[in-house]
Design a protein around this motif. Structure first.
Motif, PDB file in Angstrom:
ATOM      1  N   ALA A  99      16.890 -79.072 111.231  1.00  0.00           N
ATOM      2  CA  ALA A  99      17.092 -78.632 109.847  1.00  0.00           C
ATOM      3  C   ALA A  99      15.839 -77.987 109.265  1.00  0.00           C
ATOM      4  O   ALA A  99      15.923 -77.249 108.289  1.00  0.00           O
ATOM      5  N   GLN A 100      14.695 -78.247 109.863  1.00  0.00           N
ATOM      6  CA  GLN A 100      13.418 -77.782 109.316  1.00  0.00           C
ATOM      7  C   GLN A 100      13.158 -76.313 109.668  1.00  0.00           C
ATOM      8  O   GLN A 100      13.627 -75.815 110.694  1.00  0.00           O
ATOM      9  N   PRO A 101      12.387 -75.616 108.822  1.00  0.00           N
ATOM     10  CA  PRO A 101      11.896 -74.283 109.195  1.00  0.00           C
ATOM     11  C   PRO A 101      11.046 -74.377 110.461  1.00  0.00           C
ATOM     12  O   PRO A 101      10.392 -75.402 110.713  1.00  0.00           O
ATOM     13  N   VAL A 102      11.028 -73.299 111.237  1.00  0.00           N
ATOM     14  CA  VAL A 102      10.260 -73.282 112.479  1.00  0.00           C
ATOM     15  C   VAL A 102       9.412 -72.019 112.548  1.00  0.00           C
ATOM     16  O   VAL A 102       9.714 -71.006 111.911  1.00  0.00           O
ATOM     17  N   CYS A 103       8.336 -72.094 113.334  1.00  0.00           N
ATOM     18  CA  CYS A 103       7.528 -70.921 113.619  1.00  0.00           C
ATOM     19  C   CYS A 103       6.871 -71.107 114.977  1.00  0.00           C
ATOM     20  O   CYS A 103       6.965 -72.182 115.585  1.00  0.00           O
ATOM     21  N   VAL A 104       6.198 -70.062 115.445  1.00  0.00           N
ATOM     22  CA  VAL A 104       5.503 -70.095 116.732  1.00  0.00           C
ATOM     23  C   VAL A 104       4.006 -69.932 116.486  1.00  0.00           C
ATOM     24  O   VAL A 104       3.591 -69.069 115.700  1.00  0.00           O
ATOM     25  N   ALA A 105       3.183 -70.733 117.178  1.00  0.00           N
ATOM     26  CA  ALA A 105       1.728 -70.584 117.151  1.00  0.00           C
ATOM     27  C   ALA A 105       1.261 -70.629 118.598  1.00  0.00           C
ATOM     28  O   ALA A 105       1.201 -71.696 119.213  1.00  0.00           O
ATOM     29  N   SER A 106       0.953 -69.473 119.154  1.00  0.00           N
ATOM     30  CA  SER A 106       0.704 -69.346 120.589  1.00  0.00           C
ATOM     31  C   SER A 106      -0.650 -68.721 120.882  1.00  0.00           C
ATOM     32  O   SER A 106      -1.137 -67.864 120.137  1.00  0.00           O
ATOM     33  N   SER A 107      -1.226 -69.120 122.023  1.00  0.00           N
ATOM     34  CA  SER A 107      -2.462 -68.496 122.486  1.00  0.00           C
ATOM     35  C   SER A 107      -2.222 -67.093 123.026  1.00  0.00           C
ATOM     36  O   SER A 107      -3.168 -66.334 123.208  1.00  0.00           O
ATOM     37  N   GLY A 108      -0.976 -66.747 123.306  1.00  0.00           N
ATOM     38  CA  GLY A 108      -0.656 -65.416 123.799  1.00  0.00           C
ATOM     39  C   GLY A 108      -0.768 -64.360 122.715  1.00  0.00           C
ATOM     40  O   GLY A 108      -0.848 -64.666 121.524  1.00  0.00           O
ATOM     41  N   THR A 109      -0.776 -63.110 123.130  1.00  0.00           N
ATOM     42  CA  THR A 109      -0.790 -62.015 122.170  1.00  0.00           C
ATOM     43  C   THR A 109       0.577 -61.879 121.517  1.00  0.00           C
ATOM     44  O   THR A 109       1.587 -62.361 122.035  1.00  0.00           O
ATOM     45  N   LEU A 110       0.622 -61.193 120.385  1.00  0.00           N
ATOM     46  CA  LEU A 110       1.909 -60.964 119.721  1.00  0.00           C
ATOM     47  C   LEU A 110       2.847 -60.167 120.624  1.00  0.00           C
ATOM     48  O   LEU A 110       4.057 -60.389 120.628  1.00  0.00           O
ATOM     49  N   LYS A 111       2.282 -59.237 121.391  1.00  0.00           N
ATOM     50  CA  LYS A 111       3.098 -58.455 122.325  1.00  0.00           C
ATOM     51  C   LYS A 111       3.766 -59.368 123.353  1.00  0.00           C
ATOM     52  O   LYS A 111       4.959 -59.250 123.632  1.00  0.00           O
ATOM     53  N   ARG A 112       2.985 -60.284 123.894  1.00  0.00           N
ATOM     54  CA  ARG A 112       3.526 -61.199 124.906  1.00  0.00           C
ATOM     55  C   ARG A 112       4.540 -62.167 124.296  1.00  0.00           C
ATOM     56  O   ARG A 112       5.580 -62.445 124.898  1.00  0.00           O
ATOM     57  N   ILE A 113       4.229 -62.710 123.117  1.00  0.00           N
ATOM     58  CA  ILE A 113       5.165 -63.621 122.453  1.00  0.00           C
ATOM     59  C   ILE A 113       6.492 -62.918 122.211  1.00  0.00           C
ATOM     60  O   ILE A 113       7.572 -63.461 122.507  1.00  0.00           O
ATOM     61  N   THR A 114       6.434 -61.714 121.662  1.00  0.00           N
ATOM     62  CA  THR A 114       7.648 -60.953 121.357  1.00  0.00           C
ATOM     63  C   THR A 114       8.440 -60.663 122.619  1.00  0.00           C
ATOM     64  O   THR A 114       9.677 -60.829 122.651  1.00  0.00           O
ATOM     65  N   PHE A 115       7.749 -60.239 123.674  1.00  0.00           N
ATOM     66  CA  PHE A 115       8.421 -59.941 124.939  1.00  0.00           C
ATOM     67  C   PHE A 115       9.099 -61.194 125.493  1.00  0.00           C
ATOM     68  O   PHE A 115      10.274 -61.157 125.904  1.00  0.00           O
ATOM     69  N   SER A 116       8.384 -62.308 125.506  1.00  0.00           N
ATOM     70  CA  SER A 116       8.911 -63.547 126.077  1.00  0.00           C
ATOM     71  C   SER A 116      10.141 -64.039 125.321  1.00  0.00           C
ATOM     72  O   SER A 116      11.152 -64.422 125.930  1.00  0.00           O
ATOM     73  N   LEU A 117      10.051 -64.044 124.000  1.00  0.00           N
ATOM     74  CA  LEU A 117      11.169 -64.554 123.199  1.00  0.00           C
ATOM     75  C   LEU A 117      12.362 -63.611 123.247  1.00  0.00           C
ATOM     76  O   LEU A 117      13.518 -64.057 123.232  1.00  0.00           O
ATOM     77  N   THR A 118      12.100 -62.316 123.316  1.00  0.00           N
ATOM     78  CA  THR A 118      13.193 -61.354 123.426  1.00  0.00           C
ATOM     79  C   THR A 118      13.893 -61.508 124.769  1.00  0.00           C
ATOM     80  O   THR A 118      15.142 -61.544 124.841  1.00  0.00           O
ATOM     81  N   ARG A 119      13.127 -61.609 125.838  1.00  0.00           N
ATOM     82  CA  ARG A 119      13.676 -61.760 127.187  1.00  0.00           C
ATOM     83  C   ARG A 119      14.572 -62.992 127.300  1.00  0.00           C
ATOM     84  O   ARG A 119      15.600 -62.979 127.985  1.00  0.00           O
ATOM     85  N   THR A 120      14.214 -64.057 126.600  1.00  0.00           N
ATOM     86  CA  THR A 120      14.943 -65.321 126.717  1.00  0.00           C
ATOM     87  C   THR A 120      15.950 -65.550 125.592  1.00  0.00           C
ATOM     88  O   THR A 120      16.529 -66.638 125.490  1.00  0.00           O
ATOM     89  N   GLY A 121      16.144 -64.552 124.735  1.00  0.00           N
ATOM     90  CA  GLY A 121      17.145 -64.662 123.688  1.00  0.00           C
ATOM     91  C   GLY A 121      16.758 -65.530 122.512  1.00  0.00           C
ATOM     92  O   GLY A 121      17.619 -65.951 121.733  1.00  0.00           O
TER      93      GLY A 121
END
Length: 216
Positions: A99-121
């Motif tokens: 039920a809570q809001p969520v976000c991502v905090a990653s050591s990866g670059t924004l490009k890598r985060i976006t690619f990874s999350l897009t690839r996995t839906g």
């Protein structure tokens, strides 16, 4: 536990990427004159930003890597992700139950985060709330990234819960004054990892994402 915001690491928590990433980094660094195994990459650099790993390696070598190395690493990792990357099992089911809001905090670059999350839906579940170590002065294990994410989301650190899979991540979240859950369900997690995460400050550890909603 009280939670107004759930902060997820990306690699090894949302996407099962760490084995792939560590293998590619070992192969590429070895080709460029820094012999290292997949296991050594995981032990030394898991959970840390590429920027900080590069600084450490360059200090050992006494010379700077050519910028082409960074470009090659990114290209090799993303190519392997496109072929092999999968979401962490049951992560979509867990997110559906939160039920809570969520976000991502990653050591990866924004490009890598976006690619990874897009690839996995998973991209639409988190965007635009994606935060990267490249946005702060110091990556994990410093608290900067977690504090930045909380500030951007408008939530006090003590009202945040973090899901992490690495000692640097656990350390950084605890330094930010946040409670942390240690996830040990990624394919990179070896026996003993749960104990290491608890020793670093994880409140609990778990290996199945279907457990997450009941832990919050």
């Amino acid at each position: 536990m009280t939670c107004d915001l759930l902060i997820f690491d990306c690699d090894g928590v949302l996407v099962d990427s760490e084995v792939i990433s560590c293998r590619v980094h070992a192969e590429t660094l070895t080709r460029h004159g820094y012999p290292i195994t997949t296991e050594q990459v995981a032990e030394r650099f898991l959970g840390r930003s590429g920027r900080e790993a590069r600084r450490e390696i360059e200090a050992e070598l006494g010379r700077a890597f050519d910028d082409a190395l960074e470009e090659q690493l990114v290209a090799d990792v993303l190519r392997s992700f496109a072929e092999e990357l999968e979401p962490i099992p049951h992560i979509a089911e867990a997110l559906d139950a939160l039920a809570q809001p969520v976000c991502v905090a990653s050591s990866g670059t924004l490009k890598r985060i976006t690619f990874s999350l897009t690839r996995t839906g998973l991209y639409a579940r988190f965007a635009p709330h994606l935060f990267s170590a490249e946005q702060v002065a110091n990556g994990k294990p410093a608290p900067d990234l977690f504090l930045y994410a909380a500030e951007q989301m408008g939530v006090a650190p003590e009202r945040c819960v973090v899901v992490e899979d690495s000692v640097p991540g656990i350390t950084g979240a605890r330094a930010a004054g946040m409670r942390v859950l240690g996830f040990v369900g990624g394919s990179h997690c070896l026996p003993g990892m749960a104990g290491r995460l608890r020793a670093a400050g994880a409140a609990v550890t778990f290996a199945d994402m279907r457990q997450l909603p009941d832990l919050i």
